[in-house]
Design a protein around this motif. Structure first.
Motif, PDB file in Angstrom:
ATOM      1  N   ALA A 224       0.828  -1.213   0.000  1.00 24.50           N
ATOM      2  CA  ALA A 224       0.000   0.000   0.000  1.00 24.50           C
ATOM      3  C   ALA A 224       0.862   1.263   0.000  1.00 24.50           C
ATOM      4  O   ALA A 224       0.498   2.279  -0.601  1.00 24.50           O
ATOM      5  CB  ALA A 224      -0.933   0.001   1.212  1.00 24.50           C
ATOM      6  N   SER A 225       2.021   1.187   0.657  1.00 25.62           N
ATOM      7  CA  SER A 225       2.907   2.353   0.695  1.00 25.62           C
ATOM      8  C   SER A 225       3.454   2.676  -0.694  1.00 25.62           C
ATOM      9  O   SER A 225       3.746   3.841  -0.997  1.00 25.62           O
ATOM     10  CB  SER A 225       4.060   2.111   1.677  1.00 25.62           C
ATOM     11  OG  SER A 225       5.023   1.204   1.148  1.00 25.62           O
ATOM     12  N   ILE A 226       3.593   1.644  -1.523  1.00 30.65           N
ATOM     13  CA  ILE A 226       4.047   1.852  -2.903  1.00 30.65           C
ATOM     14  C   ILE A 226       2.892   2.370  -3.755  1.00 30.65           C
ATOM     15  O   ILE A 226       3.037   3.330  -4.524  1.00 30.65           O
ATOM     16  CB  ILE A 226       4.609   0.542  -3.496  1.00 30.65           C
ATOM     17  CG1 ILE A 226       5.801   0.057  -2.667  1.00 30.65           C
ATOM     18  CG2 ILE A 226       5.022   0.742  -4.959  1.00 30.65           C
ATOM     19  CD1 ILE A 226       6.330  -1.314  -3.072  1.00 30.65           C
ATOM     20  N   VAL A 227       1.725   1.752  -3.611  1.00 28.72           N
ATOM     21  CA  VAL A 227       0.542   2.200  -4.342  1.00 28.72           C
ATOM     22  C   VAL A 227       0.244   3.660  -4.014  1.00 28.72           C
ATOM     23  O   VAL A 227      -0.100   4.456  -4.903  1.00 28.72           O
ATOM     24  CB  VAL A 227      -0.681   1.304  -4.014  1.00 28.72           C
ATOM     25  CG1 VAL A 227      -1.956   1.893  -4.611  1.00 28.72           C
ATOM     26  CG2 VAL A 227      -0.449  -0.111  -4.520  1.00 28.72           C
ATOM     27  N   GLU A 228       0.390   4.027  -2.749  1.00 26.94           N
ATOM     28  CA  GLU A 228       0.141   5.407  -2.319  1.00 26.94           C
ATOM     29  C   GLU A 228       0.995   6.392  -3.093  1.00 26.94           C
ATOM     30  O   GLU A 228       0.543   7.486  -3.457  1.00 26.94           O
ATOM     31  CB  GLU A 228       0.425   5.539  -0.822  1.00 26.94           C
ATOM     32  CG  GLU A 228       0.114   6.897  -0.228  1.00 26.94           C
ATOM     33  CD  GLU A 228      -1.362   7.247  -0.295  1.00 26.94           C
ATOM     34  OE1 GLU A 228      -1.709   8.189  -1.055  1.00 26.94           O
ATOM     35  OE2 GLU A 228      -2.164   6.601   0.391  1.00 26.94           O
ATOM     36  N   ARG A 229       2.239   6.017  -3.351  1.00 21.10           N
ATOM     37  CA  ARG A 229       3.160   6.911  -4.049  1.00 21.10           C
ATOM     38  C   ARG A 229       3.000   6.857  -5.562  1.00 21.10           C
ATOM     39  O   ARG A 229       3.558   7.697  -6.263  1.00 21.10           O
ATOM     40  CB  ARG A 229       4.604   6.555  -3.668  1.00 21.10           C
ATOM     41  CG  ARG A 229       4.918   6.694  -2.209  1.00 21.10           C
ATOM     42  CD  ARG A 229       4.885   8.143  -1.734  1.00 21.10           C
ATOM     43  NE  ARG A 229       5.880   8.918  -2.462  1.00 21.10           N
ATOM     44  CZ  ARG A 229       5.702  10.161  -2.909  1.00 21.10           C
ATOM     45  NH1 ARG A 229       4.564  10.776  -2.698  1.00 21.10           N
ATOM     46  NH2 ARG A 229       6.659  10.790  -3.548  1.00 21.10           N
ATOM     47  N   GLU A 230       2.253   5.879  -6.064  1.00 12.80           N
ATOM     48  CA  GLU A 230       2.088   5.733  -7.506  1.00 12.80           C
ATOM     49  C   GLU A 230       0.778   6.320  -8.036  1.00 12.80           C
ATOM     50  O   GLU A 230       0.743   6.864  -9.126  1.00 12.80           O
ATOM     51  CB  GLU A 230       2.160   4.252  -7.901  1.00 12.80           C
ATOM     52  CG  GLU A 230       3.525   3.598  -7.725  1.00 12.80           C
ATOM     53  CD  GLU A 230       4.511   3.986  -8.821  1.00 12.80           C
ATOM     54  OE1 GLU A 230       4.148   4.781  -9.718  1.00 12.80           O
ATOM     55  OE2 GLU A 230       5.655   3.495  -8.770  1.00 12.80           O
ATOM     56  N   TYR A 231      -0.305   6.203  -7.260  1.00 12.24           N
ATOM     57  CA  TYR A 231      -1.589   6.655  -7.805  1.00 12.24           C
ATOM     58  C   TYR A 231      -1.780   8.151  -7.586  1.00 12.24           C
ATOM     59  O   TYR A 231      -1.278   8.744  -6.647  1.00 12.24           O
ATOM     60  CB  TYR A 231      -2.750   5.869  -7.185  1.00 12.24           C
ATOM     61  CG  TYR A 231      -3.353   6.453  -5.929  1.00 12.24           C
ATOM     62  CD1 TYR A 231      -4.386   7.381  -5.998  1.00 12.24           C
ATOM     63  CD2 TYR A 231      -2.890   6.076  -4.667  1.00 12.24           C
ATOM     64  CE1 TYR A 231      -4.942   7.922  -4.846  1.00 12.24           C
ATOM     65  CE2 TYR A 231      -3.440   6.601  -3.518  1.00 12.24           C
ATOM     66  CZ  TYR A 231      -4.463   7.533  -3.603  1.00 12.24           C
ATOM     67  OH  TYR A 231      -5.008   8.072  -2.470  1.00 12.24           O
ATOM     68  N   ARG A 232      -2.517   8.764  -8.483  1.00  9.18           N
ATOM     69  CA  ARG A 232      -2.898  10.168  -8.322  1.00  9.18           C
ATOM     70  C   ARG A 232      -4.418  10.307  -8.330  1.00  9.18           C
ATOM     71  O   ARG A 232      -4.965  11.207  -7.715  1.00  9.18           O
ATOM     72  CB  ARG A 232      -2.315  11.001  -9.464  1.00  9.18           C
ATOM     73  CG  ARG A 232      -0.810  11.191  -9.427  1.00  9.18           C
ATOM     74  CD  ARG A 232      -0.390  12.436  -8.684  1.00  9.18           C
ATOM     75  NE  ARG A 232      -0.942  13.649  -9.243  1.00  9.18           N
ATOM     76  CZ  ARG A 232      -0.456  14.271 -10.317  1.00  9.18           C
ATOM     77  NH1 ARG A 232       0.607  13.776 -10.942  1.00  9.18           N
ATOM     78  NH2 ARG A 232      -1.019  15.380 -10.755  1.00  9.18           N
ATOM     79  N   GLU A 236      -7.977   4.753  -9.669  1.00  8.29           N
ATOM     80  CA  GLU A 236      -6.923   3.949 -10.277  1.00  8.29           C
ATOM     81  C   GLU A 236      -6.106   3.159  -9.248  1.00  8.29           C
ATOM     82  O   GLU A 236      -5.366   2.249  -9.615  1.00  8.29           O
ATOM     83  CB  GLU A 236      -5.977   4.838 -11.093  1.00  8.29           C
ATOM     84  CG  GLU A 236      -6.602   5.367 -12.369  1.00  8.29           C
ATOM     85  CD  GLU A 236      -5.611   6.095 -13.254  1.00  8.29           C
ATOM     86  OE1 GLU A 236      -5.992   6.466 -14.371  1.00  8.29           O
ATOM     87  OE2 GLU A 236      -4.440   6.292 -12.822  1.00  8.29           O
ATOM     88  N   ALA A 237      -6.238   3.506  -7.965  1.00 10.75           N
ATOM     89  CA  ALA A 237      -5.459   2.824  -6.927  1.00 10.75           C
ATOM     90  C   ALA A 237      -5.678   1.315  -6.933  1.00 10.75           C
ATOM     91  O   ALA A 237      -4.703   0.546  -6.887  1.00 10.75           O
ATOM     92  CB  ALA A 237      -5.773   3.415  -5.548  1.00 10.75           C
TER      93      ALA A 237
END
Length: 354
Positions: A224-232, A236-237
């Protein structure tokens, strides 16, 4: 005899007059400094250990009371306060440390009631999703909550981590992003405890997360910490989470630019990059998801509910790739094969603070 009685009567009358005059003077000294309430208040800080006489002096210096001694004696002898202000005002006065806003239109009894409340001045601190421990620490120091160094050290202390039964090396990932109302000069441990307890409270409200054991929860938080930094864009998350889970199942590297950014800024201490370069993806570090398959050793940020839910309840898709197609809007295109992916391949990172 008549003359004697007359003298006694005169003395009693004079004494009563003196008493009445004295009572009037005392009541005047105990009255508010200002007769009108214009809404203006004075900030008064009562530190731990301050005496009642010290508080009286502070109030007098700020022109909030007329007489220090009267404040002291009404505090020490509640019956005096009851005489001046009526029944119900004879309760004991306990001076409590705190920060108060006192109006000049308040009388001594009202001021003492306020100073007994232990009221604190709260500082609003908004922690956005995706910040790291070091960035949260900098925000706390800027707001004068606690020193950044103390917060960072506490969050990386093995005893701290063990106390919360987190199977990692720090509290990274478990400091829930939210708006907090804190007080100045709090201990780093108290601030961290508030944030981490908030995390576990939020997790308990998501059934799929609440049912996980510590090891599975740690892996989910890491993803989730990676997804948090990837989605805007919020919708799309879950799709980004599905891409990463598909790659994990096939033992394919996650190829997350966010993990490279983490290496550059948090591990190597470099400024936030505008773009990730090819040579950056070759850095020999266990957090490099371009070089190593699987999850990195731990979280790279502190995710919010959107990312946590996306990784806890991930939809099934055939996607193995995604890339930015609209940097301004933060939109991605999702593809199932490498040929489609490379047609317009470009590496972007989010600006600092996300």
């Amino acid at each position: 005899m008549k003359k004697f009685l007359t003298v006694i009567l005169i003395i009693l009358i004079l004494f009563a007059g003196a008493v009445a005059t004295a009572a009037g003077v005392i009541k005047k000294l105990g009255s508010p400094v200002s007769a009108s309430d214009d809404g203006e208040k004075v900030r008064i800080e009562i530190p731990s250990g301050m005496s009642v006489s010290g508080a009286a002096k502070l109030l007098a210096e700020n022109q909030l009371i007329r007489n220090e001694k009267l404040f002291y004696y009404t505090a020490r002898y509640p019956k005096i306060k009851s005489f001046l202000y009526g029944k119900g005002e004879d309760k004991a006065f306990i001076l409590r440390s705190g920060i108060y806003y006192i109006s000049p239109s308040m009388n001594i009894a009202q001021i003492q009631e306020e100073l007994s409340s232990g009221q604190q001045e709260y500082i609003k601190v908004a922690i956005p999703e995706g910040l790291t421990i070091s960035k949260i620490a900098a925000e706390l120091e800027e707001k004068r909550i606690c020193p950044a160094k103390d917060f960072i050290e506490w969050c990386h202390n093995p005893n701290t981590v063990a106390a919360y039964e987190i199977p990692g090396e720090s509290l990274e990932g478990f400091l829930f992003p939210d708006t907090y109302y804190l007080t100045g000069e709090m201990s780093a441990s108290a601030v961290a405890d508030i944030m981490i307890m908030n995390f576990f409270d939020k997790v308990s409200q998501i059934p799929s997360l609440a049912e996980m054991n510590n090891a599975d929860l740690y892996q989910t938080v890491t993803l989730a910490s990676i997804v948090e930094r990837e989605y805007r864009v919020e919708d799309e998350a879950p799709l980004i989470a599905s891409v990463f889970k598909n790659r994990l199942r096939r033992n394919i590297g996650l190829y997350s630019c966010a993990t490279i950014e983490y290496i550059l800024t948090e591990i190597e201490g470099r400024p936030h990059p505008d773009r990730i370069l090819i040579e950056d993806t070759k850095i020999d570090n266990p957090y490099n998801t371009y070089k190593w398959a699987g999850l990195p050793p731990g979280p790279i940020s502190n995710p919010g509910l959107v990312a946590l839910k996306a990784c806890a309840d991930t939809p099934k898709t055939d996607y193995y790739f995604f890339q930015v197609v609209d940097p301004a809007a933060g939109r991605h295109v999702f593809t199932t094969n490498f040929d489609e992916h490379v047609q317009s391949h470009s590496l972007y990172t989010k600006k600092s603070g996300r």
